[in-house]
Structure formats: structure tokens, C-alpha cells
Write a protein that holds these residues in place. Structure first.
Motif, PDB file in Angstrom:
ATOM      1  N   THR A 127       0.836  -1.203   0.000  1.00 35.58           N
ATOM      2  CA  THR A 127       0.000   0.000   0.000  1.00 35.58           C
ATOM      3  C   THR A 127       0.870   1.252   0.000  1.00 35.58           C
ATOM      4  O   THR A 127       0.593   2.225  -0.725  1.00 35.58           O
ATOM      5  CB  THR A 127      -0.934   0.004   1.230  1.00 35.58           C
ATOM      6  OG1 THR A 127      -1.681  -1.210   1.238  1.00 35.58           O
ATOM      7  CG2 THR A 127      -1.884   1.168   1.206  1.00 35.58           C
TER       8      THR A 127
ATOM      9  N   LYS B 268       3.953   1.555  -1.162  1.00 35.18           N
ATOM     10  CA  LYS B 268       4.551   1.688  -2.493  1.00 35.18           C
ATOM     11  C   LYS B 268       3.535   2.233  -3.492  1.00 35.18           C
ATOM     12  O   LYS B 268       3.859   3.064  -4.354  1.00 35.18           O
ATOM     13  CB  LYS B 268       5.084   0.343  -2.974  1.00 35.18           C
ATOM     14  CG  LYS B 268       6.373  -0.071  -2.306  1.00 35.18           C
ATOM     15  CD  LYS B 268       6.866  -1.379  -2.852  1.00 35.18           C
ATOM     16  CE  LYS B 268       8.141  -1.805  -2.145  1.00 35.18           C
ATOM     17  NZ  LYS B 268       8.623  -3.095  -2.652  1.00 35.18           N
ATOM     18  N   LYS B 269       2.300   1.782  -3.384  1.00 41.74           N
ATOM     19  CA  LYS B 269       1.238   2.240  -4.273  1.00 41.74           C
ATOM     20  C   LYS B 269       1.025   3.750  -4.102  1.00 41.74           C
ATOM     21  O   LYS B 269       0.923   4.496  -5.090  1.00 41.74           O
ATOM     22  CB  LYS B 269      -0.044   1.469  -3.970  1.00 41.74           C
ATOM     23  CG  LYS B 269      -1.234   1.855  -4.796  1.00 41.74           C
ATOM     24  CD  LYS B 269      -2.452   1.047  -4.383  1.00 41.74           C
ATOM     25  CE  LYS B 269      -3.708   1.577  -5.018  1.00 41.74           C
ATOM     26  NZ  LYS B 269      -4.896   0.886  -4.530  1.00 41.74           N
ATOM     27  N   TYR B 270       0.978   4.244  -2.846  1.00 44.51           N
ATOM     28  CA  TYR B 270       0.800   5.676  -2.593  1.00 44.51           C
ATOM     29  C   TYR B 270       1.989   6.486  -3.098  1.00 44.51           C
ATOM     30  O   TYR B 270       1.813   7.578  -3.641  1.00 44.51           O
ATOM     31  CB  TYR B 270       0.570   5.936  -1.102  1.00 44.51           C
ATOM     32  CG  TYR B 270      -0.795   5.504  -0.602  1.00 44.51           C
ATOM     33  CD1 TYR B 270      -1.928   5.671  -1.397  1.00 44.51           C
ATOM     34  CD2 TYR B 270      -0.956   4.940   0.640  1.00 44.51           C
ATOM     35  CE1 TYR B 270      -3.179   5.275  -0.962  1.00 44.51           C
ATOM     36  CE2 TYR B 270      -2.194   4.534   1.099  1.00 44.51           C
ATOM     37  CZ  TYR B 270      -3.305   4.709   0.292  1.00 44.51           C
ATOM     38  OH  TYR B 270      -4.540   4.326   0.739  1.00 44.51           O
ATOM     39  N   GLU B 271       3.192   5.944  -2.938  1.00 44.36           N
ATOM     40  CA  GLU B 271       4.383   6.638  -3.446  1.00 44.36           C
ATOM     41  C   GLU B 271       4.319   6.756  -4.961  1.00 44.36           C
ATOM     42  O   GLU B 271       4.638   7.814  -5.540  1.00 44.36           O
ATOM     43  CB  GLU B 271       5.647   5.904  -3.014  1.00 44.36           C
ATOM     44  CG  GLU B 271       5.998   6.070  -1.559  1.00 44.36           C
ATOM     45  CD  GLU B 271       7.223   5.252  -1.152  1.00 44.36           C
ATOM     46  OE1 GLU B 271       7.916   4.712  -2.044  1.00 44.36           O
ATOM     47  OE2 GLU B 271       7.465   5.152   0.058  1.00 44.36           O
ATOM     48  N   LEU B 272       3.908   5.688  -5.645  1.00 45.50           N
ATOM     49  CA  LEU B 272       3.782   5.739  -7.099  1.00 45.50           C
ATOM     50  C   LEU B 272       2.708   6.724  -7.523  1.00 45.50           C
ATOM     51  O   LEU B 272       2.885   7.478  -8.507  1.00 45.50           O
ATOM     52  CB  LEU B 272       3.481   4.345  -7.656  1.00 45.50           C
ATOM     53  CG  LEU B 272       4.632   3.337  -7.633  1.00 45.50           C
ATOM     54  CD1 LEU B 272       4.127   1.952  -8.050  1.00 45.50           C
ATOM     55  CD2 LEU B 272       5.753   3.778  -8.552  1.00 45.50           C
ATOM     56  N   GLN B 273       1.593   6.769  -6.794  1.00 43.90           N
ATOM     57  CA  GLN B 273       0.534   7.726  -7.123  1.00 43.90           C
ATOM     58  C   GLN B 273       1.041   9.158  -6.930  1.00 43.90           C
ATOM     59  O   GLN B 273       0.750  10.051  -7.746  1.00 43.90           O
ATOM     60  CB  GLN B 273      -0.698   7.474  -6.247  1.00 43.90           C
ATOM     61  CG  GLN B 273      -1.491   6.260  -6.645  1.00 43.90           C
ATOM     62  CD  GLN B 273      -2.678   5.985  -5.712  1.00 43.90           C
ATOM     63  OE1 GLN B 273      -2.766   6.556  -4.629  1.00 43.90           O
ATOM     64  NE2 GLN B 273      -3.551   5.091  -6.150  1.00 43.90           N
ATOM     65  N   ARG B 274       1.803   9.408  -5.859  1.00 43.56           N
ATOM     66  CA  ARG B 274       2.353  10.727  -5.588  1.00 43.56           C
ATOM     67  C   ARG B 274       3.306  11.149  -6.712  1.00 43.56           C
ATOM     68  O   ARG B 274       3.251  12.280  -7.206  1.00 43.56           O
ATOM     69  CB  ARG B 274       3.078  10.706  -4.232  1.00 43.56           C
ATOM     70  CG  ARG B 274       3.164  12.065  -3.585  1.00 43.56           C
ATOM     71  CD  ARG B 274       3.751  12.017  -2.174  1.00 43.56           C
ATOM     72  NE  ARG B 274       2.972  11.184  -1.281  1.00 43.56           N
ATOM     73  CZ  ARG B 274       3.490  10.230  -0.497  1.00 43.56           C
ATOM     74  NH1 ARG B 274       4.779  10.015  -0.487  1.00 43.56           N
ATOM     75  NH2 ARG B 274       2.720   9.511   0.272  1.00 43.56           N
ATOM     76  N   GLU B 275       4.173  10.223  -7.122  1.00 39.09           N
ATOM     77  CA  GLU B 275       5.098  10.524  -8.223  1.00 39.09           C
ATOM     78  C   GLU B 275       4.336  10.796  -9.520  1.00 39.09           C
ATOM     79  O   GLU B 275       4.698  11.692 -10.288  1.00 39.09           O
ATOM     80  CB  GLU B 275       6.085   9.367  -8.413  1.00 39.09           C
ATOM     81  CG  GLU B 275       7.140   9.279  -7.336  1.00 39.09           C
ATOM     82  CD  GLU B 275       8.084   8.104  -7.558  1.00 39.09           C
ATOM     83  OE1 GLU B 275       8.214   7.627  -8.704  1.00 39.09           O
ATOM     84  OE2 GLU B 275       8.686   7.669  -6.574  1.00 39.09           O
ATOM     85  N   HIS B 276       3.277  10.020  -9.747  1.00 39.95           N
ATOM     86  CA  HIS B 276       2.470  10.227 -10.954  1.00 39.95           C
ATOM     87  C   HIS B 276       1.816  11.607 -10.927  1.00 39.95           C
ATOM     88  O   HIS B 276       1.775  12.302 -11.960  1.00 39.95           O
ATOM     89  CB  HIS B 276       1.413   9.118 -11.061  1.00 39.95           C
ATOM     90  CG  HIS B 276       0.581   9.185 -12.294  1.00 39.95           C
ATOM     91  ND1 HIS B 276       1.089   9.018 -13.561  1.00 39.95           N
ATOM     92  CD2 HIS B 276      -0.749   9.443 -12.456  1.00 39.95           C
ATOM     93  CE1 HIS B 276       0.127   9.145 -14.450  1.00 39.95           C
ATOM     94  NE2 HIS B 276      -1.011   9.405 -13.798  1.00 39.95           N
TER      95      HIS B 276
ATOM     96  N   LYS C 182       2.934  14.267  -9.312  1.00 46.05           N
ATOM     97  CA  LYS C 182       4.004  15.246  -9.542  1.00 46.05           C
ATOM     98  C   LYS C 182       4.318  15.350 -11.032  1.00 46.05           C
ATOM     99  O   LYS C 182       4.490  16.445 -11.582  1.00 46.05           O
ATOM    100  CB  LYS C 182       5.269  14.855  -8.772  1.00 46.05           C
ATOM    101  CG  LYS C 182       5.190  15.118  -7.302  1.00 46.05           C
ATOM    102  CD  LYS C 182       6.509  14.714  -6.643  1.00 46.05           C
ATOM    103  CE  LYS C 182       6.444  14.876  -5.142  1.00 46.05           C
ATOM    104  NZ  LYS C 182       7.672  14.426  -4.481  1.00 46.05           N
TER     105      LYS C 182
END
Length: 197
Positions: free
Chosen positions: A157, A159-167, A169
Motif C-alpha cells: 500500500t 509503495k502504491k501511494y508513493e507511485l501515485q504521488r510521483e504520478h 508530480k
């Protein structure tokens, strides 16, 4: 209802069973089992002052090992000749001549140094404690397994939030670049083709 009255019924059936077994041990020639049964009912009535009323229960339990008659040493001697050495496998009683010469014993019996007593079965409380410990170990294992699954789920979860945050940005940068490109295109546009207002 039967379990609450079993102590009384068991006591009465045991008394009747002992009378029946005594009479069947000394039954006369030609007497049937039913004759012994009737005589046992009469003897029970004489000894207790009550009529035996649990015939069906006794018929059910009489063949179980607890209720099967085993002859005592004195009862067995009355049926056998004195001085005989034999084994009766039906009730596991033996007669041994203590004056017998040890040289006459079979070879395997002379080699026995010590007979260990049978191991006593584990007690109810100890067995329950072992079961509780085993149950606790299983429960601890399940909790540990569940904790590992929760940790893995939390990690995925995160990692998923980090990827969403990067997306997000990335999308913001792209939108900013589009806006800047749009602003530059307006600023660099030639005003010669435009009509004044």
C-alpha cells in the motif's frame, strides 16, 4: 437425563452383574442362561429388597470389558486341581508352583533382569495443559503469520501511494510545462496579423 442418574443405575447394574456372574460360575448342569438370569433377579431382590428394573441397560453393558467377569484366584482354584501350573488366557490369571526348580523354566525367562512397571498414562490436567500449550503455539503461529501478511499489505500500500504521488508530480510538471509553452506561444506570436481593437 440418563447421565444425571448414571451413578445410581451403574451401582444397581454392578450389583446385579456380580450376582449374575456368581450364579453363572456355579450354575447347575443343564441350566440355561435365562435360568441364571431369573435366579439372579430373585437373589438381587432378596439382597437389596428391590426388584431389578434396569434389564435393558444391563443387557447393553454386560458384554463390555468393565462388566465381564474375571475370576479371582480362590474361585479359579476351586475349578482346578491344586498344584497344576497353567495359564488361563480368558481372564489372565495364572497359577505358578513356587517350589518349582528354576532350571525347568524356559530359557527366555531366566534372562529377564528386571521388569519395568507400565508407564502411567498422562493425567487429565497435564494433558489439558499440553493441549493448551499446543493451541497457544498454533495461535501464536497464526498471529505471526497474520502479522507478516499485514506487514506485506502495508508495504504494498505504501509503495502504491508513493507511485501515485510521483504520478501526480509528473502530471503537475506536465501541466506546468503545457501552460508555460502556451504562455510562450502567446508572447512570441506576431502581432502584425492581429487587428487592433
Amino acid at each position: 437425563m440418563l447421565s444425571s442418574k448414571w451413578t445410581q443405575i451403574s451401582r444397581k447394574c454392578t450389583k446385579f452383574n456380580s450376582i449374575y456372574n456368581k450364579l453363572s460360575l456355579h450354575k447347575q448342569s443343564g441350566a440355561t442362561d435365562f435360568d441364571v438370569y431369573r435366579a439372579a433377579k430373585d437373589q438381587y431382590h432378596v439382597e437389596t429388597g428391590h426388584v431389578f428394573e434396569h434389564e435393558k441397560i444391563w443387557e447393553t453393558v454386560k458384554d463390555y470389558p468393565k462388566w465381564i467377569k474375571t475370576n479371582t484366584f480362590s474361585e479359579q482354584q476351586s475349578k482346578r486341581s491344586f498344584g497344576s501350573c497353567s495359564v488361563d488366557v480368558s481372564n489372565a490369571c495364572t497359577n505358578i508352583d513356587l517350589n518349582a526348580n528354576t532350571d525347568e523354566l524356559p530359557d527366555g525367562l531366566n534372562d529377564i533382569d528386571e521388569i519395568s512397571p507400565p508407564q502411567r498414562p498422562i493425567g487429565h490436567d497435564k494433558a489439558r495443559g499440553l493441549n493448551d500449550m499446543q493451541g497457544k503455539a498454533k495461535e501464536d503461529f497464526k498471529q505471526m503469520e497474520m502479522k507478516q501478511k499485514v506487514d506485506i499489505h502495508n508495504e504494498i500500500t505504501l509503495k502504491k501511494y508513493e507511485l501515485q504521488r510521483e504520478h501526480l508530480k509528473f502530471l503537475c510538471r506536465e501541466a506546468e510545462e503545457d501552460r508555460m509553452t502556451n504562455d510562450l506561444s502567446i508572447l512570441l506570436a506576431s502581432v502584425d496579423n492581429m487587428s487592433p481593437r
